[in-house]
Design an enzyme around this catalytic site. Sequence first.
Site, short mmCIF file in Angstrom:
data_model
loop_
_atom_site.label_atom_id
_atom_site.label_comp_id
_atom_site.label_asym_id
_atom_site.label_seq_id
_atom_site.Cartn_x
_atom_site.Cartn_y
_atom_site.Cartn_z
N LYS A 77 0.83 -1.22 0.00
CA LYS A 77 0.00 0.00 0.00
C LYS A 77 0.86 1.26 0.00
O LYS A 77 0.60 2.20 -0.75
CB LYS A 77 -0.93 0.02 1.23
N ARG A 88 -9.23 0.78 9.14
CA ARG A 88 -8.75 -0.55 9.48
C ARG A 88 -9.73 -1.30 10.37
O ARG A 88 -9.47 -2.47 10.70
CB ARG A 88 -7.45 -0.39 10.26
N ARG A 99 11.92 -6.05 4.98
CA ARG A 99 11.59 -4.65 4.70
C ARG A 99 12.53 -3.67 5.40
O ARG A 99 12.93 -3.86 6.52
CB ARG A 99 10.16 -4.38 5.14
N ARG A 133 11.73 -1.40 10.79
CA ARG A 133 10.70 -0.99 11.76
C ARG A 133 10.68 -1.96 12.93
O ARG A 133 10.79 -3.17 12.74
CB ARG A 133 9.33 -0.98 11.07
P1 ADP Z 1 1.34 -2.18 8.05
O1 ADP Z 1 0.18 -1.94 7.11
O2 ADP Z 1 2.53 -2.74 7.35
O3 ADP Z 1 0.98 -2.96 9.29
P2 ADP Z 1 1.27 0.59 9.01
O4 ADP Z 1 2.41 1.52 8.96
O5 ADP Z 1 0.06 0.91 8.20
O6 ADP Z 1 1.88 -0.82 8.62
O7 ADP Z 1 0.79 0.43 10.53
C1 ADP Z 1 1.69 0.18 11.59
C2 ADP Z 1 0.96 0.16 12.92
O8 ADP Z 1 0.35 1.43 13.18
C3 ADP Z 1 -0.20 -0.82 13.03
O9 ADP Z 1 0.25 -2.13 13.38
C4 ADP Z 1 -1.04 -0.19 14.14
O10 ADP Z 1 -0.47 -0.39 15.41
C5 ADP Z 1 -0.89 1.30 13.84
N1 ADP Z 1 -1.96 1.77 12.92
C6 ADP Z 1 -1.78 2.30 11.67
N2 ADP Z 1 -2.95 2.64 11.11
C7 ADP Z 1 -3.91 2.33 12.02
C8 ADP Z 1 -5.33 2.41 12.02
N3 ADP Z 1 -6.00 2.90 10.97
N4 ADP Z 1 -5.98 1.98 13.13
C9 ADP Z 1 -5.33 1.49 14.19
N5 ADP Z 1 -3.99 1.35 14.25
C10 ADP Z 1 -3.27 1.77 13.18
#
Ligand code: ADP
Length: 249
Positions: free
Chosen positions: A20, A120, A158, A191
């Site tokens: 994404k 999400r 990654r 990360r």
């Molecule tokens: P990935 O899609 O690879 O898991 P992201 O950078 O989108 O990575 O998200 C990393 C973390 O940030 C998630 O595991 C969660 O803890 C938090 N997070 C990100 N977006 C949301 C969201 N929309 N709702 C709740 N937690 C979120």
Amino acid sequence: MENGGAPRALILFGSPGSGKGTQAKLLQICLGAPQARNGGAASANATSGASPDGSGSAPHISTGDMLREHIQAGDALGQEVAAVMRAGMLVSDDLVNRLVEDRIQRPDSAQGFILDGYPRTLPQARVLGDMLRRRGVSPVVVHLKVDYNEIISRLSGRRQCPLCKTLYNLGTNPPKVDEICDVDGTGLVTRPDDSEAVIRQRLEEYEFQTRPLLDFFRSSGYPFHEVNGSGRSKQTIANEICSLVAGNP
Ligand code: ADP
């Protein structure tokens, strides 16, 4: 992402590691204001990432990046979410809803924007639906589909540039110089939530909390596209998404 009609929100949907963030960056020009796209028509050469000064390109709104910026800044919000993110769990709906609402109120979002990692959960999707309706923004959803085993190998290899946030993969998309960002020469980082145990937790959160949104999107009547996110170059995938979205004014 104004395409002659209402501004649009591209919702990039998919499991962690589905690409994404990479696609969002490649699609910023494609989904930006028409004058930035070489005469306006969405085309293959309209998917070359953000314009150098950011003008005319749709903002890439990544809730994960925004949360990590707060953690890096060490502010109160960052301190509140750090442990939850390190454990691979989702942070509270209220908190991310507020972050997104603030972000899409900025002038650069008026023409449309790209959402990566949001919504999400079902409550987030409902709040987003209201936010978009109030602003007259039309959603379009792209589901990036990638096989589970490939997801695991992508996430464990990654790396990310802490400065410009460009993503790399040591196996499939390595930087030109080992561990150094191609764009700005900064040392890449892993990360903290890309360790194997936490990856499994994040995928579990996806299965139980996020995947059910696919039914929500379908029943809401949002334009919806499935895109194969593996076995093809990232540019080929971006070109396909660009053409699909161009077909949904
Ligand atoms: P990935 O899609 O690879 O898991 P992201 O950078 O989108 O990575 O998200 C990393 C973390 O940030 C998630 O595991 C969660 O803890 C938090 N997070 C990100 N977006 C949301 C969201 N929309 N709702 C709740 N937690 C979120």
